[in-house]
Structures are given as structure tokens and as C-alpha cells.
Design an enzyme around this catalytic site. Structure first.
Site, PDB file in Angstrom:
ATOM      1  N   HIS A  17       0.853  -1.195   0.000  1.00  8.22           N
ATOM      2  CA  HIS A  17       0.000   0.000   0.000  1.00  8.22           C
ATOM      3  C   HIS A  17       0.887   1.243   0.000  1.00  8.22           C
ATOM      4  O   HIS A  17       0.921   2.001   0.967  1.00  8.22           O
ATOM      5  CB  HIS A  17      -0.917   0.008   1.213  1.00  8.22           C
ATOM      6  CG  HIS A  17      -1.810  -1.196   1.337  1.00  8.22           C
ATOM      7  ND1 HIS A  17      -1.364  -2.433   1.726  1.00  8.22           N
ATOM      8  CD2 HIS A  17      -3.148  -1.335   1.127  1.00  8.22           C
ATOM      9  CE1 HIS A  17      -2.386  -3.280   1.755  1.00  8.22           C
ATOM     10  NE2 HIS A  17      -3.469  -2.645   1.391  1.00  8.22           N
ATOM     11  N   GLU A  38      -8.716  -6.183  -4.366  1.00  8.98           N
ATOM     12  CA  GLU A  38      -7.688  -6.945  -3.627  1.00  8.98           C
ATOM     13  C   GLU A  38      -7.950  -8.450  -3.707  1.00  8.98           C
ATOM     14  O   GLU A  38      -7.022  -9.249  -3.645  1.00  8.98           O
ATOM     15  CB  GLU A  38      -7.642  -6.498  -2.155  1.00  8.98           C
ATOM     16  CG  GLU A  38      -7.002  -5.131  -1.966  1.00  8.98           C
ATOM     17  CD  GLU A  38      -6.873  -4.729  -0.494  1.00  8.98           C
ATOM     18  OE1 GLU A  38      -6.146  -3.775  -0.230  1.00  8.98           O
ATOM     19  OE2 GLU A  38      -7.500  -5.335   0.389  1.00  8.98           O
TER      20      GLU A  38
HETATM   21  C1  DHB Z   1      -8.757  -1.042   5.422  1.00 13.25           C
HETATM   22  C2  DHB Z   1      -8.692  -2.193   4.676  1.00 13.25           C
HETATM   23  C3  DHB Z   1      -7.611  -2.413   3.822  1.00 13.25           C
HETATM   24  O1  DHB Z   1      -7.514  -3.499   3.027  1.00 13.25           O
HETATM   25  C4  DHB Z   1      -6.587  -1.507   3.772  1.00 13.25           C
HETATM   26  O2  DHB Z   1      -5.525  -1.805   3.027  1.00 13.25           O
HETATM   27  C5  DHB Z   1      -6.667  -0.325   4.501  1.00 13.25           C
HETATM   28  C6  DHB Z   1      -7.764  -0.102   5.324  1.00 13.25           C
HETATM   29  C7  DHB Z   1      -9.881  -0.809   6.347  1.00 13.25           C
HETATM   30  O3  DHB Z   1     -10.831  -1.598   6.378  1.00 13.25           O
HETATM   31  O4  DHB Z   1      -9.841   0.130   7.110  1.00 13.25           O
HETATM   32 FE    FE Z   2      -5.614  -3.245   1.633  1.00  9.71          FE
END
Ligand code: DHB
Ligand code: FE
Length: 284
Positions: free
Chosen positions: A59, A240
Site C-alpha cells: 500500500h 484486492e
Molecule cells: C482497510 C482495509 C484495507 O484493506 C486496507 O488496506 C486499509 C484499510 C480498512 O478496512 O480500514
Molecule cells: Fe488493503
């Protein structure tokens, strides 16, 4: 040979890592999430894999808009937890398996999948949260881990079909490795979620559950699903889940569903979790 015997799919919600690191696992909000992994922790401890191939997405921690590899295979000896803005998570450094990783890189590149070979990479919550869920917090992770980072952050992500076929190429690569190794492949991320814009907070449980069903029994159908359907049905971050198909492709066609867990809410998404074993696999 190195044999991929099972897959583990699960979401990687960063707040789960924070809940663990801050000692909040027994709070009413988080207790059901961690309880959902009691079976899985025992299952993987009993299985004793030598290596995990961990398919996840970065990320903007190791990579940024300056460099966006579609498939990046970690071939280094170790991978440190990334600093995602509040210091690195207090989790063990990931020990890689450079020899198996290099073998996989060679095999799948010769099979016409253009992997990026990564010899230095910090790993973020996409990789460390699934490990926390499956292993808690040991001094060292119990086996070698080969990270495979997939771009699902910047359009265009790879198609489901390409991911499914990459999984098959990884299976073939592992099976031509000379050393006997028991391998488990993780496909992580998801489930439906959208973190920004008008539909922020979207969760589509019907879509999620259908995907879990089909991943076990009908992966070809999941593989054919276009990006726009993930986007429409599962929100902007739902893509994802395309990574789950890499893990499914690396198994045999016939699998046993060993365990499933689905829980809402976990931060902005549902926590989905699936364990599959090859039908042909027996521990004895
Ligand atoms: C959230 C989920 C994710 O897959 C991510 O990378 C960042 C945040 C979340 O649910 O807050
Ligand atoms: Fe994520």
C-alpha cells in the site's frame, strides 16, 4: 520437490495489526475476529509448512507512484516490517527463501509471466496482518516466507485470469524444485470494501459469500470476473480479492474446504477467511 499443499485466504485490515499490537484482542469489538482464527492457528501449527508463499499487496509502502510492478517477487534473504507512518509494527523480520524464490522467478518468467525480482523490500500490513492472525506474535515467524506483491492499488490491476494462471505457473515451478519442501500459499486482501468517495464503507456480504463459495468449487468462474465487476459490486478496494486467485491457481483442481470464517465488521470491511487443502494431500 516443493509441494504446495494448501492455501490460506484472509483479509489484511490494518486495524487488526494495531488491535494486536496495542493489546486490544480481548475487547468486545476485536475478540470475535481473533477467535475466528483459533482453528487456523492450530491447523497451521500442526501442518508445519517449510515455506509460505505470501501473495499480498503493498500500500505505497515499499513502492510508490514512481514504480508500480504488477507482480513483484521477494527474492531477498529478509524483509523488514515497513514504517507505515507510526513506526514499523513490532513483528519479527520476515526470513525469505532466496533459493526457492529465484527458482520460481526463473520458472515463471520462462513461462512468460513478467515478474519483477525484488532484492530489497519492506513489507507492510498487507503481509504482516495475515501472519499475526495465523501465528500470533512469536519471536520468529515459524517458517521461511516468500512475499509476492501484486499491484491492486493503481489501475490497471492484473486480471483474475492472469492471477489464476500465475498461480498455476507457481505450482509448476515449485514442483520442479529439487528439495522436498512443504509449502502453503496465502492469498490475502479483501473482502469487499471502499475506503473513499461516495460509497466509502461499502460492504457487499452476498458478493463476498458467493466469492468464497466459488473460490472453493468454481475458481474458473471467479477467474473470468472482470475488474469492473469487482469495482461495481465490491467497492474500489474489492479488487484486492483478485490475489486470492493466485493462491487458488497454485492448488489442484480438486480441493477440500477445511475452514471458513466470515465476520462483519472489521474496520471498513468484512473479514473473510478460507483454508483449502489439495484433495490429494494427506499428512501421514
Ligand atoms: C482497510 C482495509 C484495507 O484493506 C486496507 O488496506 C486499509 C484499510 C480498512 O478496512 O480500514
Ligand atoms: Fe488493503
Amino acid at each position: 520437490m516443493a509441494k504446495i499443499v494448501a492455501s490460506v485466504n484472509c483479509s489484511h485490515v490494518p486495524a487488526i495489526g494495531a488491535a494486536w499490537d496495542l493489546g486490544k484482542t480481548d475487547t468486545p469489538y476485536w475478540a470475535p475476529v481473533f477467535k475466528g482464527f483459533d482453528f487456523s492457528k492450530k491447523w497451521i501449527a500442526d501442518l508445519e509448512p517449510d515455506v509460505i508463499i505470501l501473495v499480498y499487496n503493498d500500500h505505497a509502502s515499499a513502492f510508490s507512484v514512481e514504480l508500480i510492478p504488477t507482480f513483484a517477487l521477494g527474492c531477498a534473504g529478509e524483509f523488514k516490517p515497513a514504517d507505515e507512518g507510526w513506526g514499523p509494527r513490532p513483528v519479527p523480520v520476515v526470513q525469505g527463501h532466496p533459493v526457492l524464490a529465484a527458482h520460481i522467478a526463473q520458472s515463471v518468467i520462462l513461462d512468460e509471466f513478467d515478474l519483477t525480482i525484488v532484492n530489497k523490500m519492506d513489507v507492510d500490513h498487507g503481509l504482516t496482518v495475515p501472519l499475526t492472525l495465523m501465528f500470533g506474535q512469536p519471536k520468529e515467524w515459524p517458517c521461511k516466507i516468500i512475499p509476492l506483491a501484486v499491484n491492486v492499488v493503481q489501475y490497471p490491476p492484473p486480471t483474475g485470469n492472469r492471477c489464476y494462471n500465475l498461480g498455476k505457473a507457481i505450482k509448476k515451478a515449485a514442483e520442479s524444485f529439487p528439495e522436498d519442501l512443504r509449502v502453503v500459499i496465502f492469498g490475502t486482501g479483501g473482502m469487499s470494501h471502499q475506503l473513499q468517495g461516495q460509497r466509502a464503507g461499502l460492504i457487499n456480504a452476498a458478493f463476498d459469500k458467493r466469492l468464497l463459495d466459488n473460490l472453493s468449487k468454481n475458481p474458473q468462474e471467479v477467474a473470468g470476473m472482470p475488474f469492473i465487476e469487482y469495482f461495481r459490486e465490491a467497492g474500489s478496494e474489492g479488487i484486492e480479492m483478485v490475489m486470492w486467485l493466485i493462491a487458488r491457481g497454485a492448488l489442484e483442481t480438486a480441493v477440500r474446504e477445511i475452514y471458513r470464517f466470515y465476520h462483519v465488521p472489521a474496520s471498513n470491511t468484512a473479514l473473510g477467511h478460507l483454508i483449502l487443502e489439495n484433495d490429494s494431500f494427506s499428512r501421514t
